[in-house]
Write a protein that holds these residues in place. Structure first.
Motif, PDB file in Angstrom:
ATOM      1  N   ARG A  83      11.070  -4.953   0.963  1.00 54.93           N
ATOM      2  CA  ARG A  83      10.074  -4.150   0.470  1.00 54.93           C
ATOM      3  C   ARG A  83       8.832  -4.139   1.548  1.00 54.93           C
ATOM      4  N   LEU A  84       8.797  -3.027   2.280  1.00 57.31           N
ATOM      5  CA  LEU A  84       7.505  -2.959   3.076  1.00 57.31           C
ATOM      6  C   LEU A  84       6.030  -2.448   2.380  1.00 57.31           C
ATOM      7  N   VAL A  85       5.264  -3.624   2.550  1.00 56.88           N
ATOM      8  CA  VAL A  85       3.754  -3.324   2.095  1.00 56.88           C
ATOM      9  C   VAL A  85       2.913  -2.999   3.459  1.00 56.88           C
ATOM     10  N   VAL A  86       2.070  -1.717   3.041  1.00 53.09           N
ATOM     11  CA  VAL A  86       1.109  -1.295   4.324  1.00 53.09           C
ATOM     12  C   VAL A  86       0.067  -1.387   3.596  1.00 53.09           C
ATOM     13  N   PRO A  87      -1.250  -2.598   3.940  1.00 52.92           N
ATOM     14  CA  PRO A  87      -2.311  -2.355   3.158  1.00 52.92           C
ATOM     15  C   PRO A  87      -3.105  -1.411   3.770  1.00 52.92           C
ATOM     16  N   ALA A 111       2.878  -5.173   6.953  1.00 49.60           N
ATOM     17  CA  ALA A 111       2.409  -4.120   8.234  1.00 49.60           C
ATOM     18  C   ALA A 111       1.038  -4.370   8.246  1.00 49.60           C
ATOM     19  N   CYS A 112       0.371  -5.042   9.168  1.00 48.81           N
ATOM     20  CA  CYS A 112      -1.153  -5.170   9.214  1.00 48.81           C
ATOM     21  C   CYS A 112      -1.491  -4.032  10.180  1.00 48.81           C
ATOM     22  N   GLY A 113      -2.127  -2.903   9.710  1.00 53.50           N
ATOM     23  CA  GLY A 113      -2.765  -1.743  10.658  1.00 53.50           C
ATOM     24  C   GLY A 113      -4.174  -2.254  10.848  1.00 53.50           C
ATOM     25  N   ARG A 114      -4.741  -1.546  12.095  1.00 47.56           N
ATOM     26  CA  ARG A 114      -6.250  -1.813  12.534  1.00 47.56           C
ATOM     27  C   ARG A 114      -6.348  -0.429  12.823  1.00 47.56           C
ATOM     28  N   TYR A 115      -7.845  -0.628  13.331  1.00 41.34           N
ATOM     29  CA  TYR A 115      -8.410   0.754  13.889  1.00 41.34           C
ATOM     30  C   TYR A 115      -8.258   1.900  12.687  1.00 41.34           C
ATOM     31  N   GLU A 116      -7.709   3.215  13.107  1.00 45.16           N
ATOM     32  CA  GLU A 116      -7.777   4.058  11.923  1.00 45.16           C
ATOM     33  C   GLU A 116      -6.392   3.988  11.345  1.00 45.16           C
ATOM     34  N   GLY A 117      -5.814   3.069  11.459  1.00 44.24           N
ATOM     35  CA  GLY A 117      -4.533   2.967  10.674  1.00 44.24           C
ATOM     36  C   GLY A 117      -3.231   3.094  11.573  1.00 44.24           C
ATOM     37  N   ILE A 118      -2.116   3.271  11.038  1.00 42.49           N
ATOM     38  CA  ILE A 118      -0.822   3.540  11.635  1.00 42.49           C
ATOM     39  C   ILE A 118      -0.573   4.865  11.495  1.00 42.49           C
ATOM     40  N   ASP A 119       0.345   5.414  12.654  1.00 44.09           N
ATOM     41  CA  ASP A 119       0.632   6.576  12.711  1.00 44.09           C
ATOM     42  C   ASP A 119       1.575   7.022  11.464  1.00 44.09           C
ATOM     43  N   GLN A 120       1.419   7.923  10.609  1.00 39.86           N
ATOM     44  CA  GLN A 120       2.021   8.411   9.371  1.00 39.86           C
ATOM     45  C   GLN A 120       3.471   8.210   9.657  1.00 39.86           C
ATOM     46  N   ARG A 121       4.119   8.804  10.627  1.00 37.98           N
ATOM     47  CA  ARG A 121       5.437   8.669  10.866  1.00 37.98           C
ATOM     48  C   ARG A 121       6.232   7.461  10.586  1.00 37.98           C
ATOM     49  N   TYR A 140     -13.131  -0.516  -0.541  1.00 36.50           N
ATOM     50  CA  TYR A 140     -14.231  -0.886   0.605  1.00 36.50           C
ATOM     51  C   TYR A 140     -13.460  -0.844   1.761  1.00 36.50           C
ATOM     52  N   VAL A 141     -14.145  -0.963   2.827  1.00 33.85           N
ATOM     53  CA  VAL A 141     -13.273  -0.766   4.250  1.00 33.85           C
ATOM     54  C   VAL A 141     -13.347  -2.088   4.972  1.00 33.85           C
ATOM     55  N   LEU A 142     -12.072  -2.629   5.543  1.00 35.98           N
ATOM     56  CA  LEU A 142     -12.170  -3.954   6.221  1.00 35.98           C
ATOM     57  C   LEU A 142     -11.948  -3.368   7.688  1.00 35.98           C
ATOM     58  N   VAL A 143     -11.676  -4.206   8.617  1.00 39.99           N
ATOM     59  CA  VAL A 143     -11.240  -3.949  10.079  1.00 39.99           C
ATOM     60  C   VAL A 143      -9.955  -3.673  10.160  1.00 39.99           C
ATOM     61  N   GLY A 144      -9.067  -4.612   9.334  1.00 40.31           N
ATOM     62  CA  GLY A 144      -7.807  -4.813   9.601  1.00 40.31           C
ATOM     63  C   GLY A 144      -6.967  -5.148   8.278  1.00 40.31           C
ATOM     64  N   GLY A 145      -5.931  -5.182   8.306  1.00 35.04           N
ATOM     65  CA  GLY A 145      -5.054  -5.411   6.932  1.00 35.04           C
ATOM     66  C   GLY A 145      -4.873  -6.768   6.422  1.00 35.04           C
ATOM     67  N   GLU A 146      -5.114  -7.610   7.785  1.00 32.69           N
ATOM     68  CA  GLU A 146      -4.886  -9.219   7.843  1.00 32.69           C
ATOM     69  C   GLU A 146      -5.585  -9.748   6.352  1.00 32.69           C
TER      70      GLU A 146
END
Ligand SMILES: Oc1ccccc1-c1ccno1
Length: 243
Positions: A83-87, A111-121, A140-146
């Motif tokens: 199962r892939l989890v994307v915060p 999958a830890c995204g940063r910045y404005e997120g990961i390309d939706q594709r 609330y908004v964090l800097v990244g998913g870690e």
């Protein structure tokens, strides 16, 4: 349970090797793999992001890098898929119910995204070969998913059999009965002039259970009234409604 985390800051996940989680790894209740996303870059600068199509602030994480990373960590031809989890702040709420659901999974990949997120594709393509949950740990908004991954992994792993010293703890969690936990007390009996509530020292287990239920209902009503509305039909008995 196997847990893999893909991130550009692997050291951020070091707490997964500490304390309760570290013991779960030692006891082989879980296996943890942390993978540096930059492993799957091919330029000298190890670039993982680029400007967003359509303009706007910030950077978006590149699909080609993420695609290679996910192919390496969870190969498409493998017999089992995780199962892939994307915060993400745009995800559905992460809840105790979801923690229980994931605790029954054999393999989770975060999958830890940063910045404005990961390309939706990346999510769209992964969803064709594995279940994908885009989840938020709060409004609330964090800097990244870690940080979100650390919180979610701890809440899931503590539910695994043999991880908590006292399994009853997980049964009596906040939210386990749809309510917030009430107040807790320990020695000394009086602290800075404040006594422990008499009922908790009475030895009357029925009265103690009633008091604790009433305090849980009161706290939930004051702090999270929407949880009361979400309780299943019949969850509150006559005494609860009198509380
Ligand atoms: O704010 C975030 C940035 C990146 C990845 C996740 C998050 C987030 C915020 C709340 N829950 O997750």
């Amino acid at each position: 349970m196997r847990i893999d985390v893909i991130t550009i800051f692997p050291d951020y996940l070091n707490p997964l090797r500490e304390a309760l989680l570290g013991k779960a790894v030692e006891r082989e209740r879980i296996s943890v793999g942390v993978h540096d996303l930059r492993t799957w870059t091919h330029d000298v600068h190890k670039t993982v992001d680029d400007s967003p199509y359509g303009g706007g602030p910030g950077m978006v994480m590149k699909p080609d890098v993420w695609g290679e990373a996910l192919d390496a960590v969870c190969p498409p031809a493998a017999e089992t898929s995780p199962r892939l989890v994307v915060p993400t702040p745009a995800g559905r709420p992460f809840t105790q119910d979801l923690a229980h659901e994931w605790s029954r999974e054999p393999w989770l990949v975060f999958a830890c995204g940063r910045y404005e997120g990961i390309d939706q594709r990346v999510v769209d393509e992964a969803s064709e070969r594995m279940p994908v949950d885009e989840v938020s740990i709060g409004d609330y908004v964090l800097v990244g998913g870690e940080v979100a991954v650390l919180a979610m992994v701890e809440s899931v792993v503590r539910l695994l059999p043999g991880v908590l010293g006292n399994p009853a703890s997980a049964q009596q969690d906040s939210f386990s009965d749809g309510l917030l936990e009430g107040p807790s007390y320990t020695r000394p009996e009086v602290w800075r002039g404040r006594p422990v509530p008499d009922v908790l020292r009475s030895g009357n287990h029925g009265a103690i259970a009633r008091w604790r239920r009433d305090k849980a209902l009161e706290r939930t009503w004051r702090r999270r009234p929407e949880l009361l509305d979400a309780l299943p039909e019949g969850a509150l008995d006559r005494k609860d409604r009198e509380a």
